[in-house]
Design a protein around this motif. Structure first.
Motif, PDB file in Angstrom:
ATOM      1  N   THR A  44       0.813  -1.060   0.373  1.00  0.00           N
ATOM      2  CA  THR A  44      -0.011  -0.353  -0.388  1.00  0.00           C
ATOM      3  C   THR A  44       0.710   1.222   0.098  1.00  0.00           C
ATOM      4  OG1 THR A  44      -0.166   0.027   2.552  1.00  0.00           O
ATOM      5  CG2 THR A  44      -1.907  -1.180   0.688  1.00  0.00           C
ATOM      6  N   ARG A  45       2.157   1.184  -0.583  1.00  0.00           N
ATOM      7  CA  ARG A  45       2.791   2.252  -0.358  1.00  0.00           C
ATOM      8  C   ARG A  45       2.531   3.232  -1.378  1.00  0.00           C
ATOM      9  NH1 ARG A  45       8.242   4.631  -1.502  1.00  0.00           N
ATOM     10  NH2 ARG A  45       9.370   4.379   0.575  1.00  0.00           N
ATOM     11  N   THR A  46       2.763   3.311  -2.013  1.00  0.00           N
ATOM     12  CA  THR A  46       1.942   4.451  -3.589  1.00  0.00           C
ATOM     13  C   THR A  46       0.588   4.128  -3.493  1.00  0.00           C
ATOM     14  OG1 THR A  46       1.749   2.770  -4.660  1.00  0.00           O
ATOM     15  CG2 THR A  46       3.893   4.132  -4.509  1.00  0.00           C
ATOM     16  N   ALA A  47      -0.240   5.445  -3.095  1.00  0.00           N
ATOM     17  CA  ALA A  47      -1.415   5.594  -3.484  1.00  0.00           C
ATOM     18  C   ALA A  47      -2.284   4.071  -5.355  1.00  0.00           C
ATOM     19  CB  ALA A  47      -2.195   7.291  -4.503  1.00  0.00           C
ATOM     20  N   ALA A 106      -2.025   1.421  -2.920  1.00  0.00           N
ATOM     21  CA  ALA A 106      -3.033   0.658  -0.951  1.00  0.00           C
ATOM     22  C   ALA A 106      -4.808   1.087  -2.109  1.00  0.00           C
ATOM     23  CB  ALA A 106      -2.750   2.282  -1.587  1.00  0.00           C
ATOM     24  N   GLY A 114      -5.097  10.528  -3.572  1.00  0.00           N
ATOM     25  CA  GLY A 114      -4.363   9.746  -4.353  1.00  0.00           C
ATOM     26  C   GLY A 114      -4.302  10.501  -6.053  1.00  0.00           C
ATOM     27  N   ALA A 140      -3.044   6.071   5.473  1.00  0.00           N
ATOM     28  CA  ALA A 140      -1.793   5.062   5.883  1.00  0.00           C
ATOM     29  C   ALA A 140      -1.623   4.598   7.080  1.00  0.00           C
ATOM     30  CB  ALA A 140      -0.597   5.588   5.164  1.00  0.00           C
ATOM     31  N   LYS A 172      -3.317  10.650   0.498  1.00  0.00           N
ATOM     32  CA  LYS A 172      -1.345   9.962   0.617  1.00  0.00           C
ATOM     33  C   LYS A 172      -1.032  11.294   1.869  1.00  0.00           C
ATOM     34  CE  LYS A 172      -0.595  12.585  -3.621  1.00  0.00           C
ATOM     35  NZ  LYS A 172      -0.333  12.759  -5.252  1.00  0.00           N
ATOM     36  N   SER A 173      -0.410  10.623   2.421  1.00  0.00           N
ATOM     37  CA  SER A 173       0.808  11.242   3.523  1.00  0.00           C
ATOM     38  C   SER A 173       1.846  11.908   2.961  1.00  0.00           C
ATOM     39  CB  SER A 173       0.902  10.587   4.296  1.00  0.00           C
ATOM     40  OG  SER A 173      -0.250  10.631   4.803  1.00  0.00           O
ATOM     41  N   ILE A 197      -7.161   7.571  -1.844  1.00  0.00           N
ATOM     42  CA  ILE A 197      -6.639   7.121  -0.743  1.00  0.00           C
ATOM     43  C   ILE A 197      -6.185   8.838  -0.422  1.00  0.00           C
ATOM     44  CG2 ILE A 197      -3.820   6.768  -0.900  1.00  0.00           C
ATOM     45  CD1 ILE A 197      -6.499   4.118  -0.948  1.00  0.00           C
TER      46      ILE A 197
END
Length: 162
Positions: free
Chosen positions: A32-35, A38, A70, A132, A51-52, A49
């Motif tokens: 799930t590292r990238t949008a 994920a 995302g 996340a 994203k942070s 998503i």
């Protein structure tokens, strides 16, 4: 998905529970590292998503958290114009030290220190979103309206192209 969470994901789950939030952290065997990863793991759109992205404020050296849809590219100049912040790149060591999590798993909460948080107003276009949860394999579902009380962040228009 296993029943036991990895340490960093468990820290997020404990933070949520101890602060009165009933969200459930879920870990996946897929990334799930990238949008996009994920969204593929969860089965939702990339836009759902949250994203942070962590930046270094150039004047103060503080970490600034941007939670963006995302599907959006963040417009740093727009953020700076709206907020008065001067944003610079944050490397992995800075993120780990200030936030307490590695890039690719930065949650919206449970950080090493309080973070000024900016929220992408486009996330409000969805009934549910996913954020996340401490590792590149963990996320939790929430409603966009939960983000403000959860993070004490403020909603702004921060995406490119408008």
């Amino acid at each position: 998905m296993g029943s036991e969470l990895r340490n960093s994901a468990n820290r997020v789950q404990e933070y949520l529970a101890s602060n009165g939030f009933s969200f459930e952290v879920k870990e996946f065997s897929s990334s799930t590292r990238t949008a996009q990863e994920a969204a593929d793991s969860v089965g939702c759109t990339v836009a759902q998503i949250a994203k942070s992205l962590v930046f270094r404020e150039k004047t103060t050296g503080h970490a600034i958290l941007v939670i963006a849809s995302g599907s959006n590219r963040v417009d740093i100049k727009k953020i700076e114009s709206t907020t008065g912040l001067k944003l610079g790149k944050a490397d992995g060591n800075f993120v780990k030290e200030k936030v307490g999590y590695a890039i690719g798993g930065v949650p919206p909460v449970g950080h090493n220190e309080p973070l000024e948080t900016l929220l992408d107003q486009d996330l409000k276009n969805h009934d549910v979103i996913w954020a996340a949860a401490g590792t590149p394999f963990a996320v939790f579902q929430l409603k966009p309206t939960d983000l403000e009380p959860l993070t004490k962040g403020r909603w702004i228009d921060l995406s490119e192209g408008r």
